[in-house]
Write a protein that holds these residues in place. Structure first.
Motif, PDB file in Angstrom:
ATOM      1  N   VAL A  45      10.212 -34.191 -16.213  1.00 45.20           N
ATOM      2  CA  VAL A  45      10.985 -34.307 -14.981  1.00 45.20           C
ATOM      3  C   VAL A  45       9.952 -34.227 -13.625  1.00 45.20           C
ATOM      4  N   TYR A  46       9.475 -33.083 -13.742  1.00 44.74           N
ATOM      5  CA  TYR A  46       8.310 -32.662 -12.496  1.00 44.74           C
ATOM      6  C   TYR A  46       7.403 -34.129 -12.302  1.00 44.74           C
ATOM      7  N   GLU A  47       7.031 -34.489 -13.592  1.00 42.73           N
ATOM      8  CA  GLU A  47       6.042 -35.546 -13.620  1.00 42.73           C
ATOM      9  C   GLU A  47       6.612 -36.908 -13.048  1.00 42.73           C
ATOM     10  N   LEU A 122       6.478 -25.872 -27.125  1.00 46.44           N
ATOM     11  CA  LEU A 122       6.232 -25.528 -25.675  1.00 46.44           C
ATOM     12  C   LEU A 122       7.134 -24.373 -25.278  1.00 46.44           C
ATOM     13  N   LYS A 123       8.454 -24.374 -25.496  1.00 41.57           N
ATOM     14  CA  LYS A 123       9.371 -23.666 -24.954  1.00 41.57           C
ATOM     15  C   LYS A 123       9.264 -22.199 -25.670  1.00 41.57           C
ATOM     16  N   GLY A 124       8.879 -22.033 -27.101  1.00 40.53           N
ATOM     17  CA  GLY A 124       8.645 -20.935 -27.712  1.00 40.53           C
ATOM     18  C   GLY A 124       7.233 -20.293 -27.236  1.00 40.53           C
ATOM     19  N   VAL A 170      21.524 -14.922 -16.356  1.00 41.07           N
ATOM     20  CA  VAL A 170      22.047 -15.511 -15.287  1.00 41.07           C
ATOM     21  C   VAL A 170      22.159 -17.021 -15.895  1.00 41.07           C
ATOM     22  N   VAL A 171      23.451 -17.563 -15.482  1.00 41.56           N
ATOM     23  CA  VAL A 171      23.787 -18.925 -16.176  1.00 41.56           C
ATOM     24  C   VAL A 171      24.535 -19.617 -14.923  1.00 41.56           C
ATOM     25  N   GLY A 172      24.854 -20.895 -15.409  1.00 39.12           N
ATOM     26  CA  GLY A 172      25.383 -21.686 -14.322  1.00 39.12           C
ATOM     27  C   GLY A 172      26.726 -22.015 -14.478  1.00 39.12           C
ATOM     28  N   ASP A 213      12.269 -15.904 -13.401  1.00 40.24           N
ATOM     29  CA  ASP A 213      12.809 -16.872 -12.739  1.00 40.24           C
ATOM     30  C   ASP A 213      12.239 -18.403 -12.938  1.00 40.24           C
ATOM     31  N   SER A 214      12.893 -19.360 -13.453  1.00 42.25           N
ATOM     32  CA  SER A 214      12.575 -20.641 -13.862  1.00 42.25           C
ATOM     33  C   SER A 214      13.076 -21.698 -12.659  1.00 42.25           C
ATOM     34  N   VAL A 215      14.099 -21.160 -12.121  1.00 40.84           N
ATOM     35  CA  VAL A 215      14.987 -22.002 -11.271  1.00 40.84           C
ATOM     36  C   VAL A 215      13.965 -22.266  -9.774  1.00 40.84           C
ATOM     37  N   SER A 235       7.568 -16.010 -11.568  1.00 39.11           N
ATOM     38  CA  SER A 235       8.014 -17.302 -11.311  1.00 39.11           C
ATOM     39  C   SER A 235       7.688 -18.335 -12.201  1.00 39.11           C
ATOM     40  N   TYR A 236       8.227 -18.901 -12.968  1.00 42.42           N
ATOM     41  CA  TYR A 236       7.504 -19.812 -14.072  1.00 42.42           C
ATOM     42  C   TYR A 236       8.307 -21.227 -13.943  1.00 42.42           C
ATOM     43  N   GLY A 237       9.013 -21.561 -13.009  1.00 42.97           N
ATOM     44  CA  GLY A 237       9.660 -23.030 -12.996  1.00 42.97           C
ATOM     45  C   GLY A 237      10.203 -23.363 -11.633  1.00 42.97           C
ATOM     46  N   PRO A 262       2.640 -18.002 -13.748  1.00 42.98           N
ATOM     47  CA  PRO A 262       1.939 -18.475 -14.876  1.00 42.98           C
ATOM     48  C   PRO A 262       2.332 -19.662 -15.575  1.00 42.98           C
ATOM     49  N   THR A 263       1.320 -20.306 -16.031  1.00 40.64           N
ATOM     50  CA  THR A 263       1.456 -21.686 -16.521  1.00 40.64           C
ATOM     51  C   THR A 263       1.000 -21.618 -18.141  1.00 40.64           C
ATOM     52  N   LEU A 264       1.785 -21.955 -19.133  1.00 42.20           N
ATOM     53  CA  LEU A 264       1.813 -21.516 -20.383  1.00 42.20           C
ATOM     54  C   LEU A 264       0.177 -22.026 -20.806  1.00 42.20           C
ATOM     55  N   ASP A 309      20.496 -35.834 -17.924  1.00 43.79           N
ATOM     56  CA  ASP A 309      21.388 -34.765 -18.382  1.00 43.79           C
ATOM     57  C   ASP A 309      20.476 -33.537 -18.089  1.00 43.79           C
ATOM     58  N   LEU A 310      19.217 -33.515 -18.280  1.00 46.36           N
ATOM     59  CA  LEU A 310      18.757 -32.172 -18.037  1.00 46.36           C
ATOM     60  C   LEU A 310      18.892 -31.708 -16.600  1.00 46.36           C
ATOM     61  N   GLU A 311      18.565 -32.805 -15.816  1.00 43.92           N
ATOM     62  CA  GLU A 311      18.490 -32.560 -14.321  1.00 43.92           C
ATOM     63  C   GLU A 311      19.761 -32.316 -13.886  1.00 43.92           C
ATOM     64  N   THR A 316      22.235 -27.576 -22.834  1.00 45.84           N
ATOM     65  CA  THR A 316      22.160 -26.322 -23.446  1.00 45.84           C
ATOM     66  C   THR A 316      21.211 -25.908 -24.671  1.00 45.84           C
ATOM     67  N   GLY A 317      20.074 -25.081 -24.666  1.00 41.73           N
ATOM     68  CA  GLY A 317      19.203 -25.138 -25.531  1.00 41.73           C
ATOM     69  C   GLY A 317      18.427 -25.987 -25.588  1.00 41.73           C
ATOM     70  N   SER A 318      17.670 -26.475 -26.471  1.00 42.67           N
ATOM     71  CA  SER A 318      16.523 -27.481 -26.453  1.00 42.67           C
ATOM     72  C   SER A 318      17.133 -28.901 -26.858  1.00 42.67           C
TER      73      SER A 318
HETATM   74  N1  LIG Z   1       5.280 -21.974 -16.246  1.00 37.53           N
HETATM   75  C1  LIG Z   1       5.264 -22.607 -17.556  1.00 37.53           C
HETATM   76  O1  LIG Z   1       4.322 -22.976 -18.228  1.00 37.53           O
HETATM   77  C2  LIG Z   1       6.759 -23.208 -18.004  1.00 37.53           C
HETATM   78  C3  LIG Z   1       6.671 -23.640 -19.503  1.00 37.53           C
HETATM   79  C4  LIG Z   1       7.774 -24.314 -19.853  1.00 37.53           C
HETATM   80  C5  LIG Z   1       8.898 -24.364 -19.159  1.00 37.53           C
HETATM   81  N2  LIG Z   1       8.641 -23.901 -17.834  1.00 37.53           N
HETATM   82  C6  LIG Z   1      10.012 -24.084 -16.920  1.00 37.53           C
HETATM   83  O2  LIG Z   1      11.039 -23.204 -17.419  1.00 37.53           O
HETATM   84  C7  LIG Z   1      12.080 -23.957 -16.760  1.00 37.53           C
HETATM   85  C8  LIG Z   1      12.861 -24.067 -18.207  1.00 37.53           C
HETATM   86  O3  LIG Z   1      12.508 -25.217 -18.855  1.00 37.53           O
HETATM   87  P1  LIG Z   1      13.580 -26.085 -19.907  1.00 37.53           P
HETATM   88  O4  LIG Z   1      12.729 -27.357 -20.359  1.00 37.53           O
HETATM   89  O5  LIG Z   1      13.743 -24.929 -21.099  1.00 37.53           O
HETATM   90  O6  LIG Z   1      14.773 -26.306 -19.189  1.00 37.53           O
HETATM   91  P2  LIG Z   1      16.274 -25.555 -19.350  1.00 37.53           P
HETATM   92  O7  LIG Z   1      16.208 -24.439 -18.981  1.00 37.53           O
HETATM   93  O8  LIG Z   1      16.862 -26.203 -20.338  1.00 37.53           O
HETATM   94  O9  LIG Z   1      16.897 -26.699 -17.889  1.00 37.53           O
HETATM   95  C9  LIG Z   1      17.139 -26.303 -16.820  1.00 37.53           C
HETATM   96  C10 LIG Z   1      18.317 -25.221 -16.548  1.00 37.53           C
HETATM   97  O10 LIG Z   1      17.943 -24.786 -15.228  1.00 37.53           O
HETATM   98  C11 LIG Z   1      19.119 -24.458 -14.511  1.00 37.53           C
HETATM   99  N3  LIG Z   1      19.074 -24.718 -13.108  1.00 37.53           N
HETATM  100  C12 LIG Z   1      19.639 -24.165 -11.931  1.00 37.53           C
HETATM  101  N4  LIG Z   1      19.517 -24.764 -10.923  1.00 37.53           N
HETATM  102  C13 LIG Z   1      19.213 -26.049 -11.259  1.00 37.53           C
HETATM  103  C14 LIG Z   1      18.977 -27.233 -10.742  1.00 37.53           C
HETATM  104  N5  LIG Z   1      19.281 -27.333  -9.155  1.00 37.53           N
HETATM  105  N6  LIG Z   1      18.648 -28.503 -11.188  1.00 37.53           N
HETATM  106  C15 LIG Z   1      18.299 -28.266 -12.367  1.00 37.53           C
HETATM  107  N7  LIG Z   1      18.441 -27.295 -13.193  1.00 37.53           N
HETATM  108  C16 LIG Z   1      18.928 -26.258 -12.691  1.00 37.53           C
HETATM  109  C17 LIG Z   1      20.244 -25.069 -15.315  1.00 37.53           C
HETATM  110  O11 LIG Z   1      20.671 -24.054 -16.153  1.00 37.53           O
HETATM  111  P3  LIG Z   1      22.131 -23.109 -15.540  1.00 37.53           P
HETATM  112  O12 LIG Z   1      23.043 -24.081 -15.594  1.00 37.53           O
HETATM  113  O13 LIG Z   1      22.466 -22.270 -16.366  1.00 37.53           O
HETATM  114  O14 LIG Z   1      21.746 -22.434 -13.955  1.00 37.53           O
HETATM  115  C18 LIG Z   1      19.401 -25.976 -16.398  1.00 37.53           C
HETATM  116  O15 LIG Z   1      20.044 -26.149 -17.453  1.00 37.53           O
HETATM  117  C19 LIG Z   1      11.644 -25.162 -16.185  1.00 37.53           C
HETATM  118  O16 LIG Z   1      11.971 -24.608 -14.997  1.00 37.53           O
HETATM  119  C20 LIG Z   1      10.440 -25.180 -16.588  1.00 37.53           C
HETATM  120  O17 LIG Z   1       9.516 -25.973 -15.615  1.00 37.53           O
HETATM  121  C21 LIG Z   1       7.665 -23.481 -17.261  1.00 37.53           C
END
Ligand SMILES: NC(=O)c1ccc[n+]([C@@H]2O[C@H](COP(=O)([O-])OP(=O)(O)OC[C@H]3O[C@@H](n4cnc5c(N)ncnc54)[C@H](OP(=O)(O)O)[C@@H]3O)[C@@H](O)[C@H]2O)c1
Length: 323
Positions: A45-47, A122-124, A170-172, A213-215, A235-237, A262-264, A309-311, A316-318
């Motif tokens: 999404v970021y890209e 990637l996620k694991g 913490v969840v939404g 914190d990925s938010v 802070s990873y997202g 960090p970046t994976l 849907d992701l945005e 939920t989950g992957s």
């Molecule tokens: N640094 C790295 O190397 C690295 C690697 C992988 C992923 N990440 C980061 O990890 C995070 C999770 O990635 P994912 O692919 O597994 O996605 P995800 O967690 O399945 O989806 C994002 C979740 O963030 C929450 N969120 C809170 N505010 C939001 C907003 N304004 N817009 C959208 N979502 C919001 C939502 O959960 P709630 O509804 O429960 O709040 C949403 O379901 C992302 O930020 C991603 O960039 C970083």
């Protein structure tokens, strides 16, 4: 010919187009893969949106599973027919087939199916880096985990519990709170509530040891406030937008905090580091310690709907895209 998603300009989900293309032969250190399952990640999404800049036109995607169809002359660890998966810094997994560097591929163990591998690489591996490398989690740690029912979050919660830590999720939404509890989080807070005060109260007023914190934008300052003195802010997202630029004084006045971003790919940049982390992940999945949650699947050609849907926080989950 093979189906492929491309975008020619950055923007909303509708910039993603389904096209067809020729896939060439692999170079000496490459293989050609037929994808069986493609993982969706927030970085896609970021890209697409332009938050992270990529050369255009581009094909998104950094995670997939598939079968090796052709092998370059210098590739020794793979052969035609091998089931493999990857998490790669090089985008391009939103395609039915692709050519890619062989040293990024790992073989999928027989007891793990392709959808699970595509949902978890990637996620694991991110969860592995966050819990085992960025900070080595111990039993005595209290962890704050944002987006705990999401793709990375759902693996992070289960792995952190396996390490014996206390997980404050913490969840939404209330539905996602149920998911986080089922994953094993001992405490589940809602992002609309005063989760900073609640996390402090749960830890007897001290604060958490680590905040994952990925938010980003919406939660970054709160996560700093929820930490104990000398706590670690990871802070990873940026799911809600990039976090604010802060002065180092913000860390000292809250108790000499640590901050890392960090970046994976910096944690799996060498082949041995990738192999070690993947083995640890596959072992935990294989033993049932981590149950990879595939909350939804979409046809790959419908990637724009999956992005929307992701945005919109509807997943939920992957999420797995089926080529
Ligand atoms: N640094 C790295 O190397 C690295 C690697 C992988 C992923 N990440 C980061 O990890 C995070 C999770 O990635 P994912 O692919 O597994 O996605 P995800 O967690 O399945 O989806 C994002 C979740 O963030 C929450 N969120 C809170 N505010 C939001 C907003 N304004 N817009 C959208 N979502 C919001 C939502 O959960 P709630 O509804 O429960 O709040 C949403 O379901 C992302 O930020 C991603 O960039 C970083």
């Amino acid at each position: 010919m093979t189906g492929i998603i491309r975008f020619y300009e950055t923007g909303g989900p509708d910039v993603l187009r389904w096209e067809s293309t020729e896939v060439g032969e692999p170079g000496r250190d490459e293989v050609r893969l037929r994808h069986t399952a493609v993982g969706l990640n927030f970085i896609d999404v970021y890209e697409r949106s332009g938050l992270y800049q990529v050369p255009l036109p581009a094909t998104p995607g950094k995670e997939a599973a598939g079968v090796v169809e052709a092998v370059g002359a210098r590739v020794k660890h793979l052969q035609v027919g091998d089931r493999v998966a990857y998490s790669s810094g090089q985008s391009g997994s939103y395609a039915q087939a692709r050519v890619m560097a062989a040293d990024r591929l790992v073989k999928i163990p027989d007891n793990i199916d392709d959808n699970t591998a595509a949902a978890a690489m990637l996620k694991g591996l991110t969860a592995q880096a966050l819990l085992r490398q960025v900070y080595k989690v111990r039993k005595s740690d209290a962890l704050l985990v944002h987006a705990a029912a999401g793709g990375v979050g759902s693996i992070l919660v289960q792995w952190a519990r396996h390490l014996g830590a206390t997980v404050i999720a913490v969840v939404g939404s209330a539905a996602k709170a149920d998911v986080a509890r089922e994953l094993g989080a001992q405490h589940v807070l809602l992002s609309d509530d005063d989760w900073v005060a609640q996390a402090k109260a749960i830890t007897g007023g001290r604060g958490v040891t680590v905040a994952y914190d990925s938010v980003g934008k919406d939660t970054f300052m709160g996560s700093l406030d929820a930490l104990r003195p000398r706590g670690m802010m990871v802070s990873y997202g940026n799911a809600s937008g990039p976090p604010p630029a802060i002065s180092p004084l913000e860390l000292s006045k809250r108790g000499s905090l640590f901050l890392t971003r960090p970046t994976l790919f910096h944690y799996i940049s060498t082949r041995p580091a990738l192999a070690r982390a993947a083995q640890e992940l596959f072992d935990l999945i294989g033993r049932g310690v981590i149950k990879v949650q595939i909350g939804q699947t979409y046809p790959l050609s419908d990637a724009s709907r999956a992005h929307a849907d992701l945005e919109a926080r509807r997943t939920t989950g992957s999420t797995v895209l089926i080529p």
